[in-house]
Design an enzyme around this catalytic site. Structure first.
Site, mmCIF file in Angstrom:
data_model
loop_
_atom_site.group_PDB
_atom_site.id
_atom_site.type_symbol
_atom_site.label_atom_id
_atom_site.label_comp_id
_atom_site.label_asym_id
_atom_site.label_seq_id
_atom_site.Cartn_x
_atom_site.Cartn_y
_atom_site.Cartn_z
ATOM 1 N N ASP A 303 14.043 -19.660 -12.039
ATOM 2 C CA ASP A 303 15.058 -19.198 -11.100
ATOM 3 C C ASP A 303 16.420 -19.372 -11.766
ATOM 4 O O ASP A 303 16.639 -20.311 -12.522
ATOM 5 C CB ASP A 303 14.966 -20.029 -9.817
ATOM 6 C CG ASP A 303 16.043 -19.655 -8.820
ATOM 7 O OD1 ASP A 303 16.211 -18.456 -8.566
ATOM 8 O OD2 ASP A 303 16.711 -20.569 -8.314
ATOM 9 N N THR A 305 19.822 -19.492 -10.253
ATOM 10 C CA THR A 305 20.765 -20.390 -9.598
ATOM 11 C C THR A 305 20.151 -21.768 -9.418
ATOM 12 O O THR A 305 19.095 -21.918 -8.806
ATOM 13 C CB THR A 305 21.181 -19.833 -8.224
ATOM 14 O OG1 THR A 305 21.664 -18.504 -8.392
ATOM 15 C CG2 THR A 305 22.263 -20.686 -7.606
ATOM 16 N N ASP A 541 14.759 -24.248 -6.805
ATOM 17 C CA ASP A 541 15.364 -25.319 -6.020
ATOM 18 C C ASP A 541 15.594 -24.942 -4.565
ATOM 19 O O ASP A 541 15.959 -25.790 -3.760
ATOM 20 C CB ASP A 541 16.702 -25.750 -6.643
ATOM 21 C CG ASP A 541 17.738 -24.626 -6.605
ATOM 22 O OD1 ASP A 541 17.349 -23.465 -6.382
ATOM 23 O OD2 ASP A 541 18.937 -24.915 -6.803
#
Length: 795
Positions: A303, A305, A541
């Site tokens: 991912d 970000t 996250d």
């Protein structure tokens, strides 16, 4: 002057209204994030097939009143405790992290602001939001003063969203600028973030190829024990007319040797040591085999970000336009960063660049608004300045060379704002007048310092990298380029991808960077890669990553991310440090390669015990080994040396075919040990003065000596540690036969000297047979474990 939307005086709910909603069940109690319960961890480590087999055999020996022969039962306790302790430790760490990170809310009740825990909120509560707060439930904005919400954990969109009166806000997002009040419209299980995470409610165990192979062996042995046990028991009870107690002990001696209980324990210990080592790297392992799975991964989906980037913006530069001086641009930006009382993400990046040391004096201010897409300040003696989106600030003047420059920077993935002066002080009502462009201000995502090195490491290890994000695909590709991803130019907008099917799978395999990806698409991409035969790891996250984290072969979460992502992941990076992954790979390789090295020691015992049991059952002779004899052999020819060999460094790449390679070494060795031990056992009894107990002693010495001989082959290549280890094991086995206490403990009566010469001859004959056995190759005996995650597994 400031732009603020206001509402009448806020009183919030009354105590009676709160009580009414609590009685109706309209509270914000959220189901716990998916994680393993304490009972689930204990059950998974205790109620296993191998513990059942060993437990039953141990009970039989105890019933036969031979506790000395039941020492092997201790392995049940040790194996279970190792797994339970490590996994409970991981659970406690996550539970503590959940308590520390649990948000609270400031709520209007009866006309006063009170501080409440999240689960104390009810429907229609009015919650105050300030920069740094987490949105704890879905709601509607009642008032907004420059309120900006970061929804990246939910959608992957990195840009903060400006919120005005009437706009919705979602649980799991965070306030990055401004203030506001929100009326809760959905609470508890109705929240968006909870509904998204609901599909990941069931905690699933990681699919470990090594554990699957070990379990496959245990299952085969478990099925074989039933007919072999009946055959061996019938011969020991009925045909040899032994006392029932001695017959039980002998039968168990044959069956317990078939069970590779030490291999299961050694695998757990090797994993546990790896977990302890990784804890020093601030990497929390929720399941012991997770480190092995990451070592087998050949596709890593990252991912953007929070994983590759820090989730914040950095100012990349300010390029003057026309005759404007660089010093003027710097002074204006420094003043705006210093004097803005509530800077948004872009002005925070400017503040980081210039600091807050400007001595200019502010006369008026218009804060940023998503509708205007600009903010402005008027300074005493320095005029009026505005910064914002080029098309909104410049209007009809946004054309020509300046427009081309802005487009060029935007296509490279940078975020572009324009700084301009105005003739008259800007206002919310009058807008801008007499705008003159002064500079192009550039921003970009902050790439984690460790990301390029970590991505390069995985690329060198032959792992395919894919960046998956909910952000703009051009921006994601730019981040991938700056992070060092070689295939960054291969990017796609996930909104343009075909639905699930062959074309979707082909696009997923052929493309390296994806933007505007939904949570469901992330999971579909993981499934497509697994369907193509890949072992997939996923880092993330946010709540939007939960579905993909759960279904990946190995889910890796950042501790700074959402509770839901931490709950479903197998690895949690406690410092949210991407560079912690290479040590995990190294530990996984050490475990897999060293377990493969020593596994043949355990399976050789399984082989020779099976052969001796079958022969003793068919030809009705006394089984030559007691359980206590096998305990001695397991200590010095298998268990102790395997423990030290399994902990040595080993960073070689993991290859498929673990079980095939192990059996190709173990089966011939087991045949040789069985043949030599049985030959010596039978030949020694030709002397009628030697009973079966003395013959068993000679057979144990033969099996031990050949086992030490095979250990010298397994321990190659030689070094000081391995030479010392083999010498110590040989010395320990010898002492058991020489020292009276050893002979008494392990039932090893002294026999005739010529019998020991027979042992020496058997060992000499065994060596060339071992060399021949190493050249025997088996066909493909084990298929690779399927990709994906399994709901249950046995240790």
């Amino acid at each position: 002057m400031t732009a603020t939307s206001t509402t009448p005086t806020i009183t919030g709910l009354t105590a009676a209204e709160v009580a009414q909603r609590v009685a109706a069940g309209q509270t914000n109690r959220v189901p716990e994030a998916p994680s393993r319960t304490t009972w689930g961890i204990i059950r998974a480590n205790v109620l296993t097939p191998i513990n059942l087999i060993v437990g039953v055999l141990c009970a039989l020996v105890l019933v036969a009143r031979s506790p000395k022969d039941a020492l092997f039962g201790g392995l049940i306790v040790i194996n279970s405790v190792v797994g339970i302790v490590q996994e409970l430790r991981a659970k406690r760490s996550l539970d503590a992290l959940r308590v520390v990170s649990a948000p609270r809310a400031r709520v209007w009740r009866d006309g006063a602001l009170v501080d409440l825990a999240v689960d104390e909120l009810v429907l229609d509560d009015v919650v105050e939001l300030r920069a740094g707060n987490q949105v704890v439930a879905d709601g509607e904005v009642l008032s907004s003063d420059n309120l900006e919400i970061d929804e990246s954990l939910l959608t992957g969109e990195a840009d903060p969203i400006d919120k005005q009166t009437g706009d919705p806000v979602m649980s799991g997002s965070a306030v990055v600028a401004g203030t506001g009040t929100v009326r809760l419209t959905r609470v508890g299980a109705d929240n968006y973030a909870v509904q998204l995470a609901e599909e990941a409610r069931k905690f699933t165990l990681v699919n470990s190829a090594l554990r699957n192979d070990v379990n496959r062996i245990v299952k085969l042995v478990g099925w074989a024990i039933i007919p072999v046990g009946l055959l061996l028991a019938s011969s020991q009870f009925l045909r040899l007319h032994q006392g029932w107690q001695e017959a039980v002990v002998k039968t168990v001696g044959g069956l317990i040797g078939m069970v590779p209980e030490g291999l299961v324990l050694m695998t757990s210990v090797a994993f546990a040591v790896g977990v302890i080592r990784l804890a020093k790297q601030r990497c929390l392992v929720q399941e012991l085999p997770a480190i092995e799975v990451l070592a087998r991964v050949d596709v890593l989906c990252a991912d953007k970000t929070g994983t590759i980037t820090e989730g914040a913006l950095a100012m990349a530069g300010a390029q003057p336009v026309g005759s404007t001086q660089q010093s003027t641009v710097d002074d204006v930006l420094a003043a705006m960063a210093t004097l803005d009382p509530d800077p948004n993400a872009t002005l925070q990046a400017v503040r980081t660049r210039y600091g807050t040391g400007s001595d200019w004096r502010l006369e008026s201010r218009v804060p940023f608004s998503s509708a205007r897409k600009w903010s402005a300040m008027t300074f005493a003696d320095h005029g009026s300045w505005v910064v914002g989106a080029p098309e909104n600030v410049l209007g009809d003047a946004y054309q020509g060379a300046l427009r081309d420059e802005v487009v060029r920077h935007a296509e490279s993935g940078q975020r572009v704002l324009v700084l301009a002066s105005t003739v008259a002080p800007p206002s919310e009502e009058a807008g801008l007048s007499g705008v003159e462009p002064a500079a192009v201000v550039l921003f970009e995502d902050i790439v984690r310092p460790d990301a390029p090195e970590t991505l390069r490491y995985f690329a060198e290890q032959g792992v395919t990298l894919k960046v998956i994000s909910g952000d703009n695909p051009v921006t994601v590709a730019a981040v991938a380029r700056r992070a060092g991803l070689a295939a960054w130019e291969s990017h796609a907008d996930a909104r343009q991808l075909p639905p699930d099917g062959p074309e979707f799978e082909r696009d997923v395999l052929d493309t390296a960077v994806f933007g505007r990806v939904t949570p469901q698409q992330k999971r579909a991409m993981v499934h497509a890669l697994q369907a193509a035969g890949h072992t997939v790891a996923m880092t993330g996250d946010g709540v939007n990553d939960v579905l993909a984290l759960k279904d990946a072969d190995c889910g890796i979460a950042m501790a700074s991310g959402s509770e839901a992502s931490r709950g479903v992941a197998q690895l949690v990076l406690m410092d949210s440090n991407f560079s912690a992954l290479p040590p995990v790979v190294a530990e996984g390789r050490r475990v897999i390669n060293n377990i493969e090295r020593v596994a043949s020691l355990f399976l050789a015992k399984t082989t020779y015990s099976l052969i001796l049991s079958l022969l003793a059952g068919v030809f009705a002779f006394t089984y030559p080994l007691r359980p206590i004899h096998l305990t001695l052999l397991s200590w010095f020819t298998i268990g102790i040396p395997a423990f030290f060999l399994a902990l040595e460094p080993n960073a070689e790449r993991v290859e498929h075919g673990f079980l095939q390679r192990v059996l190709h070494r173990a089966v011939p060795t087991g045949v040789v040990i069985a043949g030599m031990s049985l030959a010596v056992f039978q030949l020694s009894q030709l002397d009628t003065s030697i009973d079966s107990a003395h013959a068993s002693s000679v057979a144990v010495l033969t099996a031990g000596a050949v086992g030490i001989l095979y250990l010298t082959r397994v321990a190659r290549p030689w070094n000081r540690l391995r030479i010392s280890l083999v010498a110590a094991m040989a010395a320990g086995l010898t002492l058991a036969f020489v020292v009276p206490a050893g002979r008494d403990t392990f039932e090893l009566p002294v026999t005739r000297p010529w019998a020991y010469a027979l042992v020496a001859a058997a060992v000499a004959a065994a060596y060339p047979l071992l060399l021949v056995g190493e050249r025997i190759h088996f066909g493909r005996l084990a298929e690779p474990a399927p990709s994906g995650r399994v709901a249950q597994s046995v240790r």
